[in-house]
Design a protein around this motif. Sequence first.
Motif, short mmCIF file in Angstrom:
data_model
loop_
_atom_site.label_atom_id
_atom_site.label_comp_id
_atom_site.label_asym_id
_atom_site.label_seq_id
_atom_site.Cartn_x
_atom_site.Cartn_y
_atom_site.Cartn_z
N ALA A 57 3.39 -37.96 -51.77
CA ALA A 57 3.18 -37.63 -53.18
C ALA A 57 2.34 -38.76 -53.78
O ALA A 57 2.26 -39.85 -53.22
CB ALA A 57 4.53 -37.51 -53.89
N VAL A 58 1.72 -38.50 -54.92
CA VAL A 58 0.81 -39.47 -55.51
C VAL A 58 1.30 -39.85 -56.90
O VAL A 58 1.56 -38.98 -57.74
CB VAL A 58 -0.62 -38.90 -55.60
N PHE A 59 1.42 -41.16 -57.14
CA PHE A 59 1.82 -41.67 -58.45
C PHE A 59 0.74 -42.60 -58.96
O PHE A 59 0.20 -43.41 -58.21
CB PHE A 59 3.14 -42.43 -58.36
N ALA A 60 0.43 -42.50 -60.25
CA ALA A 60 -0.52 -43.40 -60.89
C ALA A 60 0.14 -44.04 -62.10
O ALA A 60 0.59 -43.33 -63.00
CB ALA A 60 -1.79 -42.65 -61.29
N ALA A 61 0.21 -45.36 -62.09
CA ALA A 61 0.73 -46.09 -63.24
C ALA A 61 -0.41 -46.37 -64.21
O ALA A 61 -1.59 -46.20 -63.87
CB ALA A 61 1.37 -47.40 -62.77
N ALA A 62 -0.06 -46.80 -65.39
CA ALA A 62 -1.08 -47.06 -66.42
C ALA A 62 -2.13 -48.05 -65.93
O ALA A 62 -3.32 -47.87 -66.20
CB ALA A 62 -0.41 -47.58 -67.68
N GLU A 63 -1.75 -49.04 -65.17
CA GLU A 63 -2.72 -50.03 -64.69
C GLU A 63 -3.63 -49.48 -63.58
O GLU A 63 -4.65 -50.08 -63.27
CB GLU A 63 -2.03 -51.31 -64.22
N ASP A 64 -3.29 -48.34 -63.02
CA ASP A 64 -4.13 -47.72 -62.00
C ASP A 64 -5.32 -47.05 -62.65
O ASP A 64 -6.31 -46.78 -62.06
CB ASP A 64 -3.35 -46.69 -61.19
N ALA A 118 12.64 -41.35 -67.03
CA ALA A 118 12.95 -41.36 -65.59
C ALA A 118 12.99 -39.98 -64.96
O ALA A 118 13.65 -39.77 -63.94
CB ALA A 118 14.25 -42.11 -65.32
N SER A 119 12.28 -39.00 -65.54
CA SER A 119 12.22 -37.68 -64.94
C SER A 119 10.90 -37.01 -65.31
O SER A 119 10.09 -37.56 -66.02
CB SER A 119 13.40 -36.84 -65.43
N TYR A 120 10.72 -35.79 -64.79
CA TYR A 120 9.53 -35.02 -65.13
C TYR A 120 9.60 -34.61 -66.60
O TYR A 120 10.66 -34.60 -67.22
CB TYR A 120 9.38 -33.78 -64.26
N ALA A 139 2.48 -37.66 -60.20
CA ALA A 139 3.08 -38.06 -61.47
C ALA A 139 2.34 -39.27 -62.02
O ALA A 139 1.73 -40.03 -61.27
CB ALA A 139 4.57 -38.38 -61.29
N THR A 140 2.42 -39.41 -63.32
CA THR A 140 1.86 -40.57 -63.99
C THR A 140 2.94 -41.20 -64.85
O THR A 140 3.83 -40.51 -65.35
CB THR A 140 0.67 -40.18 -64.90
N GLY A 141 2.86 -42.52 -64.99
CA GLY A 141 3.85 -43.21 -65.81
C GLY A 141 3.35 -44.58 -66.22
O GLY A 141 2.33 -45.06 -65.71
N GLY A 142 4.07 -45.19 -67.12
CA GLY A 142 3.67 -46.48 -67.67
C GLY A 142 3.70 -47.61 -66.66
O GLY A 142 2.86 -48.50 -66.70
N THR A 143 4.67 -47.60 -65.76
CA THR A 143 4.78 -48.67 -64.77
C THR A 143 5.10 -48.08 -63.40
O THR A 143 5.61 -46.96 -63.30
CB THR A 143 5.90 -49.67 -65.13
#
Length: 154
Positions: free
Chosen positions: A147-154, A90-92, A117-121
């Motif tokens: 800001a831009v976030f990409a999850a694994a499904e992206d 839950a952090s960088y 940031a990128t993360g699993g969900t």
Amino acid sequence: MSGRRLAVVTAGLSVPSSTRLLADRLAAATTDALDRHGQATAVQVVELREYARDLADNLLTGFPNGRLRGAVDPVMTADALIAVTPVFSASYGGLFKTFFDVLDEDALAGMPVLMGATGGTARHSLVLDHAVRPLFAYLRAVTVPTAVFAAAED
């Protein structure tokens, strides 16, 4: 105005890295937009994975060795920064935080920063506003509102 310098800091740990992929896409979109406005941009990518040991040495000695200086200088002299981190617990990432810990106190003051940031969900996307944005606010950078976030499904 021409001759802009854009630094891209990416803290992905794997090869290939989804964090690096997002950083590259953000850099390409940024340079395309600047090119359309007649602003040539030189991009310097800093892949933090390559400097992990150097960052640890900096924490112990208080100064960057020559190799790390080659990563720090382009960030400190850039006109703008794109910073992308993977999300862990839950952090960088620690490597991401360590890099910004070793920069001079005023290095990013007034610098525009696009965060990613990128993360699993998708639920990890909150890290951008709850951890990354406060980090750059402390460093007195000027974070762009989006800001831009990409999850694994992206």
